[in-house]
Design an enzyme around this catalytic site. Sequence first.
Site, PDB file in Angstrom:
ATOM      1  N   SER A 138       0.872  -1.186   0.000  1.00  0.00           N
ATOM      2  CA  SER A 138       0.000   0.000   0.000  1.00  0.00           C
ATOM      3  C   SER A 138       0.900   1.224   0.000  1.00  0.00           C
ATOM      4  O   SER A 138       2.071   1.148   0.385  1.00  0.00           O
ATOM      5  CB  SER A 138      -0.851  -0.015   1.271  1.00  0.00           C
ATOM      6  OG  SER A 138      -1.331   1.264   1.581  1.00  0.00           O
ATOM      7  N   TYR A 176      -1.403  -0.848  10.355  1.00  0.00           N
ATOM      8  CA  TYR A 176      -1.640  -1.067   8.921  1.00  0.00           C
ATOM      9  C   TYR A 176      -0.391  -0.655   8.136  1.00  0.00           C
ATOM     10  O   TYR A 176       0.079  -1.392   7.257  1.00  0.00           O
ATOM     11  CB  TYR A 176      -2.859  -0.249   8.472  1.00  0.00           C
ATOM     12  CG  TYR A 176      -3.268  -0.511   7.045  1.00  0.00           C
ATOM     13  CD1 TYR A 176      -4.068  -1.604   6.715  1.00  0.00           C
ATOM     14  CD2 TYR A 176      -2.871   0.332   6.004  1.00  0.00           C
ATOM     15  CE1 TYR A 176      -4.451  -1.856   5.407  1.00  0.00           C
ATOM     16  CE2 TYR A 176      -3.244   0.092   4.697  1.00  0.00           C
ATOM     17  CZ  TYR A 176      -4.038  -1.003   4.401  1.00  0.00           C
ATOM     18  OH  TYR A 176      -4.404  -1.254   3.089  1.00  0.00           O
TER      19      TYR A 176
HETATM   20  N1  LIG Z   1      -9.040  -0.492  -1.142  1.00  0.00           N
HETATM   21  C1  LIG Z   1      -7.911   0.180  -1.171  1.00  0.00           C
HETATM   22  O1  LIG Z   1      -7.883   1.381  -1.486  1.00  0.00           O
HETATM   23  C2  LIG Z   1      -6.622  -0.528  -0.837  1.00  0.00           C
HETATM   24  C3  LIG Z   1      -5.432   0.176  -0.993  1.00  0.00           C
HETATM   25  C4  LIG Z   1      -4.218  -0.460  -0.709  1.00  0.00           C
HETATM   26  C5  LIG Z   1      -4.217  -1.768  -0.285  1.00  0.00           C
HETATM   27  N2  LIG Z   1      -5.388  -2.433  -0.127  1.00  0.00           N
HETATM   28  C6  LIG Z   1      -5.303  -3.815   0.329  1.00  0.00           C
HETATM   29  O2  LIG Z   1      -5.972  -4.672  -0.568  1.00  0.00           O
HETATM   30  C7  LIG Z   1      -6.390  -5.843   0.121  1.00  0.00           C
HETATM   31  C8  LIG Z   1      -7.862  -6.067  -0.147  1.00  0.00           C
HETATM   32  O3  LIG Z   1      -8.566  -4.949   0.322  1.00  0.00           O
HETATM   33  P1  LIG Z   1     -10.005  -4.525  -0.215  1.00  0.00           P
HETATM   34  O4  LIG Z   1      -9.960  -3.078  -0.469  1.00  0.00           O
HETATM   35  O5  LIG Z   1     -10.445  -5.430  -1.277  1.00  0.00           O
HETATM   36  O6  LIG Z   1     -10.840  -4.714   1.134  1.00  0.00           O
HETATM   37  P2  LIG Z   1     -12.118  -5.567   1.475  1.00  0.00           P
HETATM   38  O7  LIG Z   1     -12.450  -5.197   2.879  1.00  0.00           O
HETATM   39  O8  LIG Z   1     -13.139  -5.389   0.412  1.00  0.00           O
HETATM   40  O9  LIG Z   1     -11.579  -7.082   1.425  1.00  0.00           O
HETATM   41  C9  LIG Z   1     -10.744  -7.614   2.410  1.00  0.00           C
HETATM   42  C10 LIG Z   1     -10.688  -9.125   2.253  1.00  0.00           C
HETATM   43  O10 LIG Z   1      -9.829  -9.645   3.263  1.00  0.00           O
HETATM   44  C11 LIG Z   1     -10.514 -10.682   3.936  1.00  0.00           C
HETATM   45  N3  LIG Z   1     -10.077 -10.828   5.315  1.00  0.00           N
HETATM   46  C12 LIG Z   1     -10.064  -9.914   6.307  1.00  0.00           C
HETATM   47  N4  LIG Z   1      -9.601 -10.488   7.453  1.00  0.00           N
HETATM   48  C13 LIG Z   1      -9.326 -11.786   7.155  1.00  0.00           C
HETATM   49  C14 LIG Z   1      -8.851 -12.889   7.886  1.00  0.00           C
HETATM   50  N5  LIG Z   1      -8.537 -12.809   9.192  1.00  0.00           N
HETATM   51  N6  LIG Z   1      -8.700 -14.067   7.243  1.00  0.00           N
HETATM   52  C15 LIG Z   1      -9.022 -14.196   5.933  1.00  0.00           C
HETATM   53  N7  LIG Z   1      -9.471 -13.176   5.187  1.00  0.00           N
HETATM   54  C16 LIG Z   1      -9.623 -11.997   5.796  1.00  0.00           C
HETATM   55  C17 LIG Z   1     -11.979 -10.322   3.853  1.00  0.00           C
HETATM   56  O11 LIG Z   1     -12.794 -11.460   4.080  1.00  0.00           O
HETATM   57  C18 LIG Z   1     -12.052  -9.809   2.427  1.00  0.00           C
HETATM   58  O12 LIG Z   1     -12.167 -10.882   1.533  1.00  0.00           O
HETATM   59  C19 LIG Z   1      -6.051  -5.616   1.592  1.00  0.00           C
HETATM   60  O13 LIG Z   1      -4.794  -6.227   1.862  1.00  0.00           O
HETATM   61  C20 LIG Z   1      -5.918  -4.110   1.676  1.00  0.00           C
HETATM   62  O14 LIG Z   1      -5.085  -3.731   2.727  1.00  0.00           O
HETATM   63  C21 LIG Z   1      -6.596  -1.850  -0.393  1.00  0.00           C
END
Ligand SMILES: NC(=O)c1ccc[n+]([C@@H]2O[C@H](COP(=O)([O-])OP(=O)(O)OC[C@H]3O[C@@H](n4cnc5c(N)ncnc54)[C@H](O)[C@@H]3O)[C@@H](O)[C@H]2O)c1
Length: 244
Positions: A138, A151
Amino acid sequence: MANVTYQKDILKDKVAVVTGGTSNGGLGTATAFHLAELGAKVYTLGLKADETTIPNVLDVEAIEMDVTDEEKIEKFFSDLTQLDILFNGAGVNMPDQYKYDTYKKVMDINANSAFHISNLARPLLAKSDIASIINVSSMYAIFGSDMAPAYSASKGAIGQITKSLAIEYADEGIRVNAVAPGWIDTPLMDSLPEGQAETIIERTPMKRLGKPEEVGQAVAFFCTPAASFVTGAILPIDGAYSLF
Ligand SMILES: NC(=O)c1ccc[n+]([C@@H]2O[C@H](COP(=O)([O-])OP(=O)(O)OC[C@H]3O[C@@H](n4cnc5c(N)ncnc54)[C@H](O)[C@@H]3O)[C@@H](O)[C@H]2O)c1
């Protein structure tokens, strides 16, 4: 569903595991769907797996799995017979990260599980001719954040795990890369205070949020022969947000 940049069957007969691929609208789920669009059989591991809406044309199986449940995750990998792609996408951002218990929980889900799962996947990946691990960092890995210290630390750790494993696994033909998404329009964004999305868009040179499928497309690149000499890389997908 994403626009398909690559040959439609480029991942035919390949098997992918996508952690964090169970959230409708999430970037892990978009990535899982895109890998399946390209022909792969995909297992998505995450929470609320029974709520995942999977287009019935795709070969995607959603499995309820807490990535910190070591026993269950070890069993899953010992039962698996083929693996070509591992996307370590499970991640959380939560309140109260100055509480040590919360800090440890975020580190466990976002970073430690990716290290553990990569090691569990290693023997099967070593048998694949396209073996690829893609982690999710990220821009917080670059900036840090007073609101999200755990985070930020977890995403920084992902960068160094990516580089370390890229070196360690190179001999076995396993490439290890990461994507570093900026602000992507997923359910994770719903936790932002009102008005913050507009501020973010204004600060982003491309003047918009990213789309989950734009992450999926970049992940697909790492899995194709186009990236056959690319390992240890961390690719920002952020409309240039992290450049200043
Ligand atoms: N959305 C953004 O802007 C953004 C930016 C940078 C990084 N990210 C990263 O991308 C990844 C996905 O994020 P997203 O935006 O799709 O969020 P989201 O909340 O839509 O999805 C998160 C996923 O992680 C799973 N999860 C959470 N805790 C868990 C656990 N203990 N065991 C198994 N699965 C678990 C959830 O079930 C879900 O499938 C994450 O690592 C997040 O940090 C997102």
